[in-house]
Enzyme design. Structure first.
Site, PDB file in Angstrom:
ATOM      1  N   LYS A 197       3.494   2.464  14.557  1.00  0.00           N
ATOM      2  CA  LYS A 197       4.229   1.941  13.405  1.00  0.00           C
ATOM      3  C   LYS A 197       3.613   2.486  12.120  1.00  0.00           C
ATOM      4  CE  LYS A 197       4.068  -1.389  10.571  1.00  0.00           C
ATOM      5  NZ  LYS A 197       4.580  -0.676   9.375  1.00  0.00           N
ATOM      6  N   GLU A 273      -9.990  -0.529  11.575  1.00  0.00           N
ATOM      7  CA  GLU A 273     -10.589   0.329  10.532  1.00  0.00           C
ATOM      8  C   GLU A 273     -10.029  -0.199   9.225  1.00  0.00           C
ATOM      9  OE1 GLU A 273     -12.462   2.787  11.586  1.00  0.00           O
ATOM     10  OE2 GLU A 273     -11.787   3.012  13.655  1.00  0.00           O
ATOM     11  N   CYS A 308     -10.056   4.860   1.854  1.00  0.00           N
ATOM     12  CA  CYS A 308     -10.795   3.671   2.317  1.00  0.00           C
ATOM     13  C   CYS A 308     -12.283   3.804   2.029  1.00  0.00           C
ATOM     14  CB  CYS A 308     -10.565   3.460   3.796  1.00  0.00           C
ATOM     15  SG  CYS A 308     -10.866   4.946   4.742  1.00  0.00           S
ATOM     16  N   GLU A 406     -11.812  -4.263  -3.419  1.00  0.00           N
ATOM     17  CA  GLU A 406     -11.362  -2.893  -3.207  1.00  0.00           C
ATOM     18  C   GLU A 406     -10.188  -2.650  -4.157  1.00  0.00           C
ATOM     19  OE1 GLU A 406      -9.227  -1.972   0.462  1.00  0.00           O
ATOM     20  OE2 GLU A 406     -10.345  -0.106   0.593  1.00  0.00           O
TER      21      GLU A 406
HETATM   22  P1  NAD Z   1      -2.019  -2.748   4.752  1.00  0.00           P
HETATM   23  O1  NAD Z   1      -3.038  -3.514   5.495  1.00  0.00           O
HETATM   24  O2  NAD Z   1      -1.181  -3.445   3.763  1.00  0.00           O
HETATM   25  O3  NAD Z   1      -1.017  -2.034   5.757  1.00  0.00           O
HETATM   26  C1  NAD Z   1      -1.484  -1.271   6.847  1.00  0.00           C
HETATM   27  C2  NAD Z   1      -0.460  -1.352   7.955  1.00  0.00           C
HETATM   28  O4  NAD Z   1      -0.374  -2.709   8.390  1.00  0.00           O
HETATM   29  C3  NAD Z   1       0.944  -0.931   7.520  1.00  0.00           C
HETATM   30  O5  NAD Z   1       1.561  -0.219   8.563  1.00  0.00           O
HETATM   31  C4  NAD Z   1       1.635  -2.275   7.305  1.00  0.00           C
HETATM   32  O6  NAD Z   1       3.012  -2.217   7.505  1.00  0.00           O
HETATM   33  C5  NAD Z   1       0.973  -3.146   8.356  1.00  0.00           C
HETATM   34  N1  NAD Z   1       1.030  -4.569   8.028  1.00  0.00           N
HETATM   35  C6  NAD Z   1       1.065  -5.138   6.798  1.00  0.00           C
HETATM   36  N2  NAD Z   1       1.174  -6.482   6.902  1.00  0.00           N
HETATM   37  C7  NAD Z   1       1.196  -6.776   8.225  1.00  0.00           C
HETATM   38  C8  NAD Z   1       1.298  -7.984   8.961  1.00  0.00           C
HETATM   39  N3  NAD Z   1       1.407  -9.172   8.354  1.00  0.00           N
HETATM   40  N4  NAD Z   1       1.278  -7.910  10.320  1.00  0.00           N
HETATM   41  C9  NAD Z   1       1.194  -6.709  10.941  1.00  0.00           C
HETATM   42  N5  NAD Z   1       1.117  -5.534  10.294  1.00  0.00           N
HETATM   43  C10 NAD Z   1       1.115  -5.564   8.952  1.00  0.00           C
HETATM   44  O7  NAD Z   1      -2.817  -1.512   4.114  1.00  0.00           O
HETATM   45  P2  NAD Z   1      -2.222  -0.364   3.207  1.00  0.00           P
HETATM   46  O8  NAD Z   1      -1.955  -0.935   1.853  1.00  0.00           O
HETATM   47  O9  NAD Z   1      -1.129   0.357   3.911  1.00  0.00           O
HETATM   48  O10 NAD Z   1      -3.456   0.656   3.152  1.00  0.00           O
HETATM   49  C11 NAD Z   1      -4.529   0.464   2.343  1.00  0.00           C
HETATM   50  C12 NAD Z   1      -5.689  -0.166   3.093  1.00  0.00           C
HETATM   51  O11 NAD Z   1      -6.015   0.644   4.235  1.00  0.00           O
HETATM   52  C13 NAD Z   1      -6.945  -0.215   2.268  1.00  0.00           C
HETATM   53  O12 NAD Z   1      -7.548  -1.467   2.416  1.00  0.00           O
HETATM   54  C14 NAD Z   1      -7.816   0.884   2.888  1.00  0.00           C
HETATM   55  O13 NAD Z   1      -9.186   0.700   2.704  1.00  0.00           O
HETATM   56  C15 NAD Z   1      -7.436   0.818   4.314  1.00  0.00           C
HETATM   57  N6  NAD Z   1      -7.771   2.075   4.999  1.00  0.00           N
HETATM   58  C16 NAD Z   1      -8.830   2.068   5.867  1.00  0.00           C
HETATM   59  C17 NAD Z   1      -9.203   3.244   6.515  1.00  0.00           C
HETATM   60  C18 NAD Z   1     -10.358   3.270   7.488  1.00  0.00           C
HETATM   61  O14 NAD Z   1     -10.455   4.226   8.261  1.00  0.00           O
HETATM   62  N7  NAD Z   1     -11.237   2.283   7.489  1.00  0.00           N
HETATM   63  C19 NAD Z   1      -8.481   4.431   6.282  1.00  0.00           C
HETATM   64  C20 NAD Z   1      -7.413   4.398   5.391  1.00  0.00           C
HETATM   65  C21 NAD Z   1      -7.067   3.200   4.753  1.00  0.00           C
END
Ligand code: NAD
Length: 503
Positions: A197, A273, A308, A406
């Protein structure tokens, strides 16, 4: 990588002309076929640089996720991937790597249009990086051996790795293609089926990738892509009783939800992650402050700070703070904010207006709680509200919001320290623990401090060191999964003992 990539444009006009001709994949990909969502619903996907709707993409819900999981399970049971000869899996994944490379311009444009990423980055980093990772895991397939345990001579105990079954992968928008590949390359190499997804902001490259995987010879149902929103499609995958392992990259808040989903359903394995608040620690014995300043800027301004592991906290020894900050500000002022399809641009828009609003809100809190050195909000006259200026705050209290939360934007918080203990204490004073950097010309100090920093990756005299050969992941609330390297295969395989009592 340097110079233009074969088949890519070299100027903004060329990229815009190419973008005009681009066909966007809009259907979900389930069981080897393009399908609309069961309910027929779609979601617009928007170019943050202009606010223009690029395409209306199938919006998957519970029923679509269920169909995708059933297709993935059927493929797994069929065995034409899960039990294929390792050489066959390797050949298909190598073909996919080549196809990704051959479609560099198209995939780069999809990510640049969908997420506002610089075309100079997507052509040089995201797409070639994804192809290289696919090739690397392809090559691992016929090189990873099992073990024989040192049992009594009358027994033979074999320890082998088996694919787990159906892998659910939920990924963010900051590196849409690469984050998907970080998950699916090792998962597929190990013989699993995958339901991916993508983030709602950036579904296009993942949908294109699924079609390329089919073209490469991946059997139907082995890779399914279900675009949709998190609380619906993401949740459905997290709660699905027939998903064996859920691998997630995204925010810490949503990562925690996946742990709950697993507990409420089938106790699927969950690998997280999540977010970060990485420190960049610069000691006064760093001879090359120019290199450190380059590192500081790369650490926080790359990808508009939407990384991230972004080094969003600069901890600098007080005696060199002014000298370093002067260099950092000079470089930050030279950043060209603008059209991500112009190869001369060095900072594009943030991914969406909602995200930019959140970042501007944090910038305003930073202005109230500390001293603004540079920047301070949106970009007047920009074609959309997604553009935010490179911003630097100094004299930041350790308990300020920008010191702790963050931001996920181009916002640097600067702190001065007086000795090594204070630096380590401040660097570790965060619930996160994804990455950290240390700058010092003292070998002893660099090793000593690196050892004490609580982070999954510590880069010495550089920032965000990262390669497919080394594991990437966090401590604390940055999560506990490890992407990349052979260690990533641990997430997607179960260890099996086969004990033969032969007498
Ligand atoms: P997010 O957590 O909002 O979304 C990530 C994914 O989760 C998306 O596909 C989203 O649709 C899904 N999601 C959102 N709400 C959900 C729910 N209630 N239930 C199930 N799935 C849900 O994050 P984002 O805004 O897309 O990305 C930014 C974040 O990602 C930052 O916190 C960043 O640090 C993190 N990130 C971490 C890494 C790593 O390797 N540690 C790498 C890249 C980004």
């Amino acid at each position: 990588m340097s110079g233009p990539v074969a088949g890519t444009e070299t100027d903004a006009a060329g990229w815009h002309a190419r973008a005009e001709q681009l066909a966007f994949p809009t259907e979900a990909f389930v069981d080897g076929r393009e399908v609309s969502s069961v309910e027929g619903t779609t979601r617009p996907t928007v170019d943050p640089a202009t606010g223009r709707v690029l395409a209306h993409v199938a919006e998957c819900g519970d029923k679509d996720v269920d169909a995708a999981v059933r297709a993935a399970r059927a493929a797994f049971e069929r065995g034409d991937w899960s039990r294929a000869h390792p050489r066959e899996r390797k050949a298909v994944l190598l073909r996919l790597a080549s196809l990704v490379e051959a479609h560099t311009a198209e995939l780069a444009l999809l990510d640049s249009l969908d997420a506002g990423k610089l075309i100079s980055d997507t052509t040089a980093i995201d797409v070639p990086g994804s192809a290289a990772i696919l090739a690397w895991y392809a090559e691992s397939v016929d090189k990873v051996y099992g073990e024989v345990a040192p049992t009594a001579p009358t027994d033979l105990a074999l320890i082998s790795r088996e694919p787990l079954g159906v892998v659910g992968a939920v990924v963010p928008w900051n590196y849409p293609l690469e984050m998907a590949v970080w998950k699916l390359a090792p998962a597929l190499a190990a013989g699993n089926s995958v339901v991916l997804k993508p983030a709602e902001e950036s579904p296009l490259s993942a949908l294109r990738l699924a079609r390329l995987a089919s073209e490469a010879g991946l059997p139907d149902g082995v890779l399914n892509v279900v675009p949709g929103d998190g609380p619906t499609a993401g949740r459905a995958l997290g709660l699905h009783p027939d998903v064996d392992v859920l691998t997630f990259t995204g925010s810490t808040a949503v990562g925690k939800l996946f742990l709950t989903y697993a507990g409420q359903s089938n106790m699927k394995q969950v690998w997280l992650e999540c977010g970060g608040k990485s420190a960049n620690v610069v000691f006064a014995d760093t001879a090359d402050l120019d290199a450190a300043a380059d590192g500081v800027c790369a650490g926080i301004f790359t990808n508009q700070g939407q990384v991230c592991s972004a080094n969003s906290r600069l901890l600098v020894e007080r005696t060199v703070k002014d000298a370093l900050l002067e260099r950092v500000v000079e470089r930050a002022r030279a950043i060209v904010v603008g059209d991500p399809l112009d190869p001369r641009t060095t900072m594009g828009p943030l991914v969406s207006a909602e995200h930019a609003d959140r970042v501007v809100d944090l910038v305003e809190s930073g202005a109230a709680e500390s001293r603004t050195v540079l920047g301070g909000g949106g970009v007047a006259g920009a074609p959309s509200t997604c553009f935010v200026q490179p911003t630097i705050f100094d004299d930041v209290p350790y308990d300020a919001r920008i010191a702790r939360e963050e931001v996920f934007g181009p916002v640097l918080a600067v702190f001065a320290f007086d000795d090594e203990d204070e630096a380590v204490r401040a660097a570790n004073d965060t619930p996160y623990g994804l990455a950290a950097s240390v700058w010092s010309d003292s070998l002893s100090r660099a090793h000593r401090v690196a050892r004490r920093l609580r982070a999954g990756t510590v880069s010495v005299n550089t920032v965000d060191a990262l390669d497919v050969t080394t594991p990437f992941g966090g401590f604390g609330q940055s999560g506990f999964g490890r992407d990349l390297s052979l260690h990533a295969l641990d997430k997607f395989t179960a260890l099996k003992t086969t004990w033969v009592a032969h007498g």
